[in-house]
Write an enzyme that holds these catalytic residues in place. Structure first.
Site, PDB file in Angstrom:
ATOM      1  N   PRO A   1       0.917  -1.325   0.416  1.00 44.48           N
ATOM      2  CA  PRO A   1      -0.017  -0.542   0.319  1.00 44.48           C
ATOM      3  C   PRO A   1       0.551   1.184  -0.394  1.00 44.48           C
ATOM      4  CG  PRO A   1       0.288  -0.853   2.316  1.00 44.48           C
ATOM      5  CD  PRO A   1       0.533  -1.756   0.950  1.00 44.48           C
ATOM      6  N   VAL A   2       0.893   1.803  -0.887  1.00 43.96           N
ATOM      7  CA  VAL A   2       1.732   2.579  -1.197  1.00 43.96           C
ATOM      8  C   VAL A   2       0.955   4.284  -1.434  1.00 43.96           C
ATOM      9  CG1 VAL A   2       3.531   4.004  -2.577  1.00 43.96           C
ATOM     10  CG2 VAL A   2       3.531   2.153  -2.223  1.00 43.96           C
TER      11      VAL A   2
ATOM     12  N   THR B   1      -2.214  -0.605   9.572  1.00 41.57           N
ATOM     13  CA  THR B   1      -1.000  -0.648   9.940  1.00 41.57           C
ATOM     14  C   THR B   1      -0.686  -0.057  10.769  1.00 41.57           C
ATOM     15  OG1 THR B   1      -0.336   0.124   7.327  1.00 41.57           O
ATOM     16  CG2 THR B   1       1.041   1.133   9.434  1.00 41.57           C
TER      17      THR B   1
ATOM     18  N   LYS C   1       0.513  -5.096  10.179  1.00 39.75           N
ATOM     19  CA  LYS C   1       1.130  -4.592   9.368  1.00 39.75           C
ATOM     20  C   LYS C   1       2.437  -3.462  10.302  1.00 39.75           C
ATOM     21  CE  LYS C   1       3.213  -2.178   4.769  1.00 39.75           C
ATOM     22  NZ  LYS C   1       3.865  -1.193   5.482  1.00 39.75           N
TER      23      LYS C   1
ATOM     24  N   SER D   1       7.519  -5.934   8.949  1.00 43.20           N
ATOM     25  CA  SER D   1       7.259  -4.512   8.232  1.00 43.20           C
ATOM     26  C   SER D   1       8.262  -3.403   9.224  1.00 43.20           C
ATOM     27  CB  SER D   1       6.315  -4.071   7.749  1.00 43.20           C
ATOM     28  OG  SER D   1       6.935  -2.398   7.288  1.00 43.20           O
TER      29      SER D   1
ATOM     30  N   HIS E   1       7.836  -0.005   7.784  1.00 38.14           N
ATOM     31  CA  HIS E   1       7.727   1.006   6.706  1.00 38.14           C
ATOM     32  C   HIS E   1       8.539   1.710   5.781  1.00 38.14           C
ATOM     33  CE1 HIS E   1       3.808   2.917   6.557  1.00 38.14           C
ATOM     34  NE2 HIS E   1       4.109   3.422   6.247  1.00 38.14           N
TER      35      HIS E   1
ATOM     36  N   ASP F   1       8.260  -7.132   4.050  1.00 40.78           N
ATOM     37  CA  ASP F   1       8.039  -5.619   2.944  1.00 40.78           C
ATOM     38  C   ASP F   1       9.852  -5.746   3.731  1.00 40.78           C
ATOM     39  OD1 ASP F   1       7.612  -3.982   4.349  1.00 40.78           O
ATOM     40  OD2 ASP F   1       6.061  -3.426   3.742  1.00 40.78           O
TER      41      ASP F   1
END
Length: 372
Positions: free
Chosen positions: A92-93, A170, A244, A266, A268, A299
Site C-alpha cells: 500500500p503506497v 498498519t 502490518k 515491516s 515501513h 516488506d
C-alpha cells in the site's frame, strides 16, 4: 516542485536499458522531480534503517545446486484461502498521482494484468472504490485508524462493500519522523494530490487539548488504535485482519493470540523510527515465535528476485513490493509496473531453478549461506 530540472513524461513503452527490476530505481530519477523523488526514496531521519533494509540482503547467499531443475515447478501460493500465482504483492503506497497522472488506477490495471494482489492505501489519491473497479479480485485494503471511530468504521464498511478480501491494519506509522532528505529538498505535497478516501467536511474540526501535552505524544495517542479497538475489529471483521508493521517477536506472539489472521514484518520501508532494525534481520525470530503454519509476510528493501527468495527462505510466505512499484509507475505507467512484476518473477524463478527449488515450500526449507 523543482522547476529547474526537466523531467520526462511517463512512457508508453519499456525503455531498452531496463535489464532487471532494480534498474527502475535509477531510471526513475529522470521521470520524478527532485523534491518528490526525495520524499519517495527517503526514509526517516538520517536514513539509517532505509540503508540497512537493503544491505541486510547482502549478508546472505543462495547456494546453487548441481542437480537438474525440478519438473512442475511453480511459484503459486495459498494465502487466507485464496490461490495466488506468485508471492509478490503490491504494497500500500500512498499518493501515487505524485508520479503518474492515473496513479493507483494504473497500478491496479497492472495488478489485474499480472494476477497480482494489490493493497490499496487509506491515503490513495483515488478512491478505494475506483481502485476496486480496475484491480483483480485479489485485493486488500490497508487501514489507518482515524481519530474518530466513525470514520474508521466507514472506511472498513466501504472496503468490504467494494470487495476487498482482507483488512491490513498498519500499526507502526501513527507518528513518523520527518524525512530529512525530503525536508532539505523542499518537498510539499501538491494541493492537487489528496487522500481521496478521507474527504470529509467534518474531519478538520479542531479538538481541545491539554496545554501541557506533548504534540508528539498526542499525535501517537490520537492516530494509533487502542488494544480494545484493534481486538474489536479482529473479532467482528467478516474478512481476515492482517497486522502490518511488526518487528518484535513478542508483539507477533500477542497479535497471533489475539486472532489476527496474519502479520506483515515491516519497518515501513525505513520511514518510521530511524535506527530500527532491518526487517529481514528480525524475520527469522518472528517466524520461530509464530510457528511454521502462521501466515507471515514481509516488506522493506526488496529490489530483486533474489531478495524475494532470501525473504522466503528466512521465513516469509510472501513479500510486498513498495518503492519499486512507484519507480516503475513513473517510468511507464501500468506497463512499467506490470513489467517490473514480470522481471521480479523471472528473477525469483531463476533463483529457484538454480538452487533446486520446485515450490515456495522448498525455498522455505533452504538454508542460506553467510558469505562473511
Amino acid at each position: 516542485m523543482n522547476t529547474h530540472t526537466p523531467h520526462l513524461s511517463p512512457l508508453d513503452y519499456i525503455p531498452a536499458e531496463i535489464a532487471c527490476a532494480r534498474d527502475y530505481v535509477s531510471l526513475a530519477q529522470r521521470f520524478i522531480p527532485a523534491d518528490i523523488l526525495a520524499y519517495i526514496s527517503g526514509g526517516s531521519g538520517q536514513d539509517i534503517t532505509l540503508h540497512n533494509n537493503e544491505t541486510a540482503f547482502h549478508r546472505w547467499a543462495i547456494t546453487p545446486r548441481v542437480m537438474p531443475a525440478p519438473e512442475n515447478a511453480t511459484t503459486a501460493i495459498q494465502l487466507f484461502g485464496e490461490q495466488l500465482r506468485h508471492p509478490l504483492l503490491l504494497a500500500p503506497v500512498a499518493y501515487q498521482t505524485l508520479v503518474h497522472p492515473q496513479g493507483e488506477l494504473a497500478t491496479a490495471y497492472a495488478a489485474k494484468s499480472t494476477d497480482t494482489c494489490m493493497l490499496a492505501s487509506t491515503l490513495s489519491s483515488v478512491t478505494l472504490e475506483q481502485i476496486a473497479q480496475r484491480s483483480t479480485a485479489e485485493r486488500w485494503f490497508q487501514l489507518y485508524f482515524q481519530p474518530r471511530q466513525e470514520n474508521t468504521n466507514a472506511l472498513i464498511q466501504r472496503a468490504i462493500a467494494a470487495g476487498y478480501q482482507a483488512i491490513v491494519v498498519t500499526l507502526d506509522a501513527a507518528i513518523q519522523a520527518p524525512s530529512l532528505r525530503a525536508v532539505r529538498a523542499g518537498f510539499k505535497r501538491p494541493e492537487t494530490v489528496k487522500a481521496a478516501n478521507l474527504i470529509d467536511p467534518g474531519s478538520d474540526t479542531p479538538r481541545q487539548h491539554s496545554s501541557g501535552e506533548s504534540r508528539i505524544f498526542r499525535s501517537r495517542r490520537e492516530n494509533a488504535p487502542t488494544l480494545q479497538q484493534l481486538q474489536q475489529l479482529i473479532d467482528e471483521s467478516p474478512v481476515p485482519v492482517i497486522i502490518k508493521g511488526v518487528l518484535h517477536p513478542e508483539d507477533a506472539g500477542l497479535l497471533q493470540q489475539s486472532g489476527a489472521a496474519g502479520i506483515i514484518v515491516s519497518n515501513h520501508g525505513g520511514r518510521t523510527l530511524d535506527g530500527a532494525p532491518a526487517s529481514l534481520s528480525v524475520l527469522p525470530a518472528i517466524r520461530t515465535t509464530v510457528g511454521d503454519q502462521y501466515p507471515l509476510l514481509f516488506d522493506s528493501g526488496i529490489r530483486s528476485g533474489s531478495d524475494v527468495f532470501k525473504a522466503i527462505a528466512l521465513g516469509a510466505d510472501a513479500v510486498l513490493i513498495g518503492r519499486l512499484q512507484l519507480y516503475a509507475l513513473s517510468v511507464a505507467g501500468a506497463l512499467g509496473v506490470a513489467h517490473m512484476i514480470k522481471l521480479l518473477r523471472e528473477e525469483l524463478e531463476l533463483c529457484m531453478a538454480m538452487s533446486g527449488c520446485a515450490t515456495l515450500a522448498d525455498i522455505r526449507a533452504t538454508e542460506l549461506h553467510k558469505p562473511f
